[in-house]
Write an enzyme that holds these catalytic residues in place. Structure first.
Site, short mmCIF file in Angstrom:
data_model
loop_
_atom_site.label_atom_id
_atom_site.label_comp_id
_atom_site.label_asym_id
_atom_site.label_seq_id
_atom_site.Cartn_x
_atom_site.Cartn_y
_atom_site.Cartn_z
N ASP A 145 -31.24 20.48 -2.81
CA ASP A 145 -31.38 21.23 -4.08
C ASP A 145 -30.17 22.08 -4.65
O ASP A 145 -30.35 23.53 -4.52
CB ASP A 145 -32.61 22.29 -3.61
CG ASP A 145 -33.02 23.12 -4.71
OD1 ASP A 145 -33.11 22.49 -5.84
OD2 ASP A 145 -33.59 24.24 -4.70
N LYS A 147 -27.67 23.65 -6.40
CA LYS A 147 -27.53 24.27 -7.89
C LYS A 147 -26.87 25.48 -7.84
O LYS A 147 -26.59 26.13 -6.68
CB LYS A 147 -29.10 24.47 -8.63
CG LYS A 147 -30.09 25.53 -7.58
CD LYS A 147 -31.35 25.40 -8.23
CE LYS A 147 -31.99 26.33 -7.18
NZ LYS A 147 -33.56 26.61 -7.66
N ASN A 150 -27.64 28.49 -5.59
CA ASN A 150 -27.72 28.27 -4.08
C ASN A 150 -26.23 27.95 -3.71
O ASN A 150 -25.86 27.57 -2.41
CB ASN A 150 -28.52 26.84 -3.75
CG ASN A 150 -29.81 26.96 -3.64
OD1 ASN A 150 -30.37 28.08 -3.80
ND2 ASN A 150 -30.84 25.97 -3.98
#
Length: 256
Positions: A145, A147, A150
């Site tokens: 995940d 992105k 993050n």
């Protein structure tokens, strides 16, 4: 500190939840006081939907909680200057998992941190990110995940965080999980996540960093999905040296 939040039963002996930092599909993050260490930490509560828990047999549910505990234990062993430190983990009174991380005060996400800076400085941030990924991938861990939200920058140091979707390579799943705008084309075809799909997300972030926009049309999910799978990104809008064009093009290639 303000907007005090009532502590959760099994955590209250050690952690006092002070205020909410953010929330998403995987859970909530709080600023918390660690009474044992007398320090402030970020505490993430990971949500397992109650309806899912109710549908599982006790044996399957216990297996899920054990698997999460093992994953948290693994994350707590990671020590790298560009990866957020996971310090503690457990389950609250409702058997919802949580873990604590170092608290980064006044950090900003990587795109905002890169804005207005030189090509060399932007590349430096990307290099820190890739060093973190090398460290994870060599240990058989996929982030899944990646992105901007993050990837925080604190005092010019990149910190990769939010391993809510991290997965050991030996436990690969074909479940389509992640944030659509940063998901690799092969994931849309139910191909298992891999190191390459993490690197695809790096390509999207680099494109945004040097173009000032996402490589594809995000006005609707259908348009975004269609372009991720079929459309070539427009590299002519990149404000970067020619040497970076091929790197970004390779990372965004439809073929992993």
């Amino acid at each position: 500190m303000n907007a005090t939040v009532a502590p959760v039963n099994l955590m209250e002996k050690r952690y006092h939840l002070e205020r909410t930092l953010g929330k998403g599909g995987m859970g909530e993050v709080f600023v918390a006081l660690d009474r044992l260490e007398r320090s402030w930490v970020a505490l993430k509560r990971v949500h397992i939907p109650q309806e899912l828990q109710n549908d599982l047999s006790p044996a399957v549910r216990d297996g899920l909680l054990l698997s999460l505990a093992q994953e948290f234990r693994l994350l707590a062993t990671l020590r790298h200057p560009n990866i957020i430190s996971v310090m503690d983990y457990g389950f609250d009174a409702h058997q919802q998992p949580y873990y604590t991380m170092e608290l980064l005060q006044e950090a900003t996400h990587i795109l905002k941190a890169a804005s207005g800076h030189s090509v060399v400085q932007k590349v430096g941030l990307v290099m820190q990110l890739t060093r973190a990924l090398i460290y994870l991938h060599r240990r058989g861990i996929l982030h899944r995940d990646l992105k901007p939200a993050n990837i925080l920058v604190h005092q010019n140091q990149v910190k990769l965080l939010d391993f809510g979707l991290a997965l050991a390579r030996g436990q690969l799943s074909t479940d389509t999980v992640g944030t659509v705008a940063y998901m690799a084309p092969e994931l849309m075809r139910s191909t298992p996540a891999s190191e390459r799909s993490d690197l695809y997300a790096v390509g999207v972030i680099m494109y945004e960093m040097f173009a000032g926009r996402h490589p594809f049309d995000r006005s609707s999910v259908n348009k975004l999905l269609e372009q991720i799978i079929n459309a070539a990104p427009d590299l002519t809008v990149l404000r970067a040296p020619e040497s970076l064009f091929q790197i970004i093009a390779t990372l965004l290639n439809k073929d992993p």
